[in-house]
Design an enzyme around this catalytic site. Structure first.
Site, PDB file in Angstrom:
ATOM      1  N   GLU A 266       0.848  -1.202   0.000  1.00  0.00           N
ATOM      2  CA  GLU A 266       0.000   0.000   0.000  1.00  0.00           C
ATOM      3  C   GLU A 266       0.875   1.240   0.000  1.00  0.00           C
ATOM      4  OE1 GLU A 266      -2.757  -0.255   3.259  1.00  0.00           O
ATOM      5  OE2 GLU A 266      -3.638  -2.127   2.550  1.00  0.00           O
ATOM      6  N   HIS A 284      -8.169   1.071   1.861  1.00  0.00           N
ATOM      7  CA  HIS A 284      -7.887   0.874   3.288  1.00  0.00           C
ATOM      8  C   HIS A 284      -8.672   1.870   4.157  1.00  0.00           C
ATOM      9  CE1 HIS A 284      -4.702  -0.860   6.234  1.00  0.00           C
ATOM     10  NE2 HIS A 284      -5.855  -0.650   6.839  1.00  0.00           N
TER      11      HIS A 284
END
Length: 534
Positions: A266, A284
């Site tokens: 990420e 997220h």
């Protein structure tokens, strides 16, 4: 420079936090602000403060800790601690606190949202309609009612999801080797093996911590065991669901859809999974609600107040926050590691857990050693950060009876800590350790009925097998072929030709496939890998 003895403690807020956070700190502190993401601004600003409050953009690393000569507390208004060097803080005597329960409801609600969205194609239909396309038949979905939801990981968030989705009329099954079946039954959840869950589930949602054992758990092998109509949700940790294997399963029609909030790397803005219309993706957002952010800020503000007042801190990650005798303090990391070894050896949470402390150390209050052992027992079991205060709560939630036994008598060692547990099948597992010499070398001195003398290492293997010639050579050969170097080995046995126990320390973690090969070739009664890295 004037003395600060009559001045208020200084709290530095390094990122934007809710007004409620400042209110929760109260009037007893001098509040300062800075942009923690700007190192040139952070390092001078942190130099003379007592506490710093951060979210995720501020890196409180070893350099920042070294620059903060008066720092007593680092508070992270959130769950993870990726941006805080806990080890450096601990060495500097700085308490680290976070807000481990601040986002559990928010995370559970997002998982439920992804389940509904994948069932009914809500985001895809929304996008199509906004692009001027009326596609009712294309986005026909499936009902949740009377379908089976497989919850992989029945911790706090997994339980919340199970409760909420049962209200949709779903049948809930779960896989979690660290939850007692009776405890699951109380919640109306049936515990299954992972293979059984994969076979019967119409929807699967993952709520596990990210460990070497869980990484890639829902991978290619698992995705060949599911129904072709299954929809899989991962709002826990990136990498537990193997993204490449999931993409292949979707492409081949072995999985009907997926909802993802987390990714192996990420930020993730480009993934083969994004090409599939039946995949719902969010960036997220698990902790991203106003309520979760406010809860996190208020929680750590309260912890800062307690810490700076010298009181017990419920969400302290690295220290208890109470008074610990100097003679007891070196035993804390030993007891925690013994707890982690116990869990690795047991492979499940005990029905009853005994923490036994023997020796002259018992002239002090050693309750904290019980807490430290419990912290270790649950470290690799739950998704949340485990602290000295919430560890007993995890035990209570799982129906584990915990007892502390002490005695000043210790015939073989100055002090010994034992973690002993009775498992659901009646089997007893125990591991004992001590601190040796002036440098407090951490050693295992017994595993079950076997006496050993082994220094603790980051990577260890414990094997039990019927004693016979050639076993040690076989173990060495398989590890050698796997490129794994043995740093130390000890064999212990009660009698010739009976059962033997071997403890190995290895330079790297032993993959499950290699451990399985060793177990098969030597006919092991049990084979366990222990990983004590953070």
């Amino acid at each position: 420079m004037s003395s600060r003895s009559n001045q208020k403690p200084v709290v530095l807020i390094a990122e934007e936090l809710s007004p409620a956070t400042v209110d929760a700190l109260g009037p007893d502190f001098e509040i300062r602000h800075c942009n923690g993401a700007d190192r040139a601004e952070l390092l001078p600003a942190i130099a003379d403060v007592d506490a710093i409050l951060v979210r995720s953009a501020t890196k409180v690393d070893a350099e920042a800790v070294a620059a903060a000569k008066k720092l007593r507390v680092v508070a992270r208004a959130g769950v993870g601690l990726d941006n805080v060097d806990v080890s450096a803080a601990t060495k500097a005597g700085v308490m680290v606190v976070n807000a481990p329960t601040s986002n559990i409801v928010t995370a559970a609600e997002l998982a439920c949202g992804l389940l509904v969205a994948t069932a009914r194609n809500i985001p895809q239909a929304n996008t199509a309609l906004k692009n001027g396309e009326w596609k009712r038949s294309k986005y026909t979905g499936v009902e949740l009612s009377e379908k089976t939801l497989g919850v992989v990981g029945l911790g706090r968030i997994g339980v919340l999801v199970a409760q909420r989705m049962s209200a949709f009329g779903m049948k809930i099954v779960a896989y979690d080797p660290y939850v007692q079946p009776a405890r699951a039954a109380q919640m109306g959840v049936k515990l299954l093996s992972l293979d059984e869950l994969l076979a019967v589930s119409d929807f699967i949602t993952v709520h596990l911590p990210k460990t070497p054992e869980t990484l890639g758990l829902i991978g290619d092998e698992a995705l060949h065991k599911v129904k072709p109509t299954v929809r899989i949700v991962n709002a826990a940790r990136g990498g537990i669901v193997d993204e490449e294997a999931l993409a292949s399963a979707l492409k081949e029609g072995r999985v009907a859809g997926a909802g993802l909030d987390v990714y192996a790397k990420e930020p993730c803005t480009d993934s083969p999974l994004f090409q599939f219309d039946q995949v719902v993706c969010t960036p997220h957002l698990g902790a991203s609600t106003d309520e979760a952010q406010e809860k996190a800020g208020v929680s750590v503000a309260r912890s800062v107040r307690l810490a700076l007042a010298g009181e017990l801190v419920p969400d302290a990650v690295n220290v208890q926050g109470g008074v610990i005798a100097e003679d007891v303090r070196p035993g804390l990391p030993l007891a925690e590691k013994l707890g982690r070894i116990f869990t690795a050896l047991a492979g499940e949470v005990a029905v009853r857990l005994d923490v036994e402390v023997y020796g002259e150390i018992t002239q002090h209050d050693v309750k904290v050693l019980e807490l430290s052992a419990l912290k270790g027992v649950f470290e690799d079991v739950v998704d949340e950060t485990v602290s000295y205060v919430n560890a007993p709560l995890f035990a209570q939630e799982r129906g584990v009876e915990v007892r502390l036994t002490t005695s000043s008598e210790s015939p073989d060692h100055r002090n010994v800590v034992t973690v002993r547990g009775t498992l659901s099948g009646g089997e007893e597992v125990s591991v004992s350790g001590t601190l040796a010499g002036p440098k407090h070398l951490q050693k295992i001195v017994a595993i079950g009925e076997y006496d050993v003398d082994v220094s603790l290492a980051d990577h260890m293997v414990v094997l039990r097998y019927e004693d016979r010639p050639g076993v040690v050579g076989t173990v060495g050969r398989i590890l050698g072929e796997a490129g794994l170097n043995i740093a130390g080995m000890q064999v212990s046995r009660a009698e010739e030709g009976g059962e033997a126990l071997v403890v190995l320390s290895v330079d790297d973690n032993v993959p499950p496939a290699v451990l399985a090969e060793i177990s098969d070739e030597i006919g092991a009664n049990s084979a366990r890998s222990v990983d004590l890295t953070d």
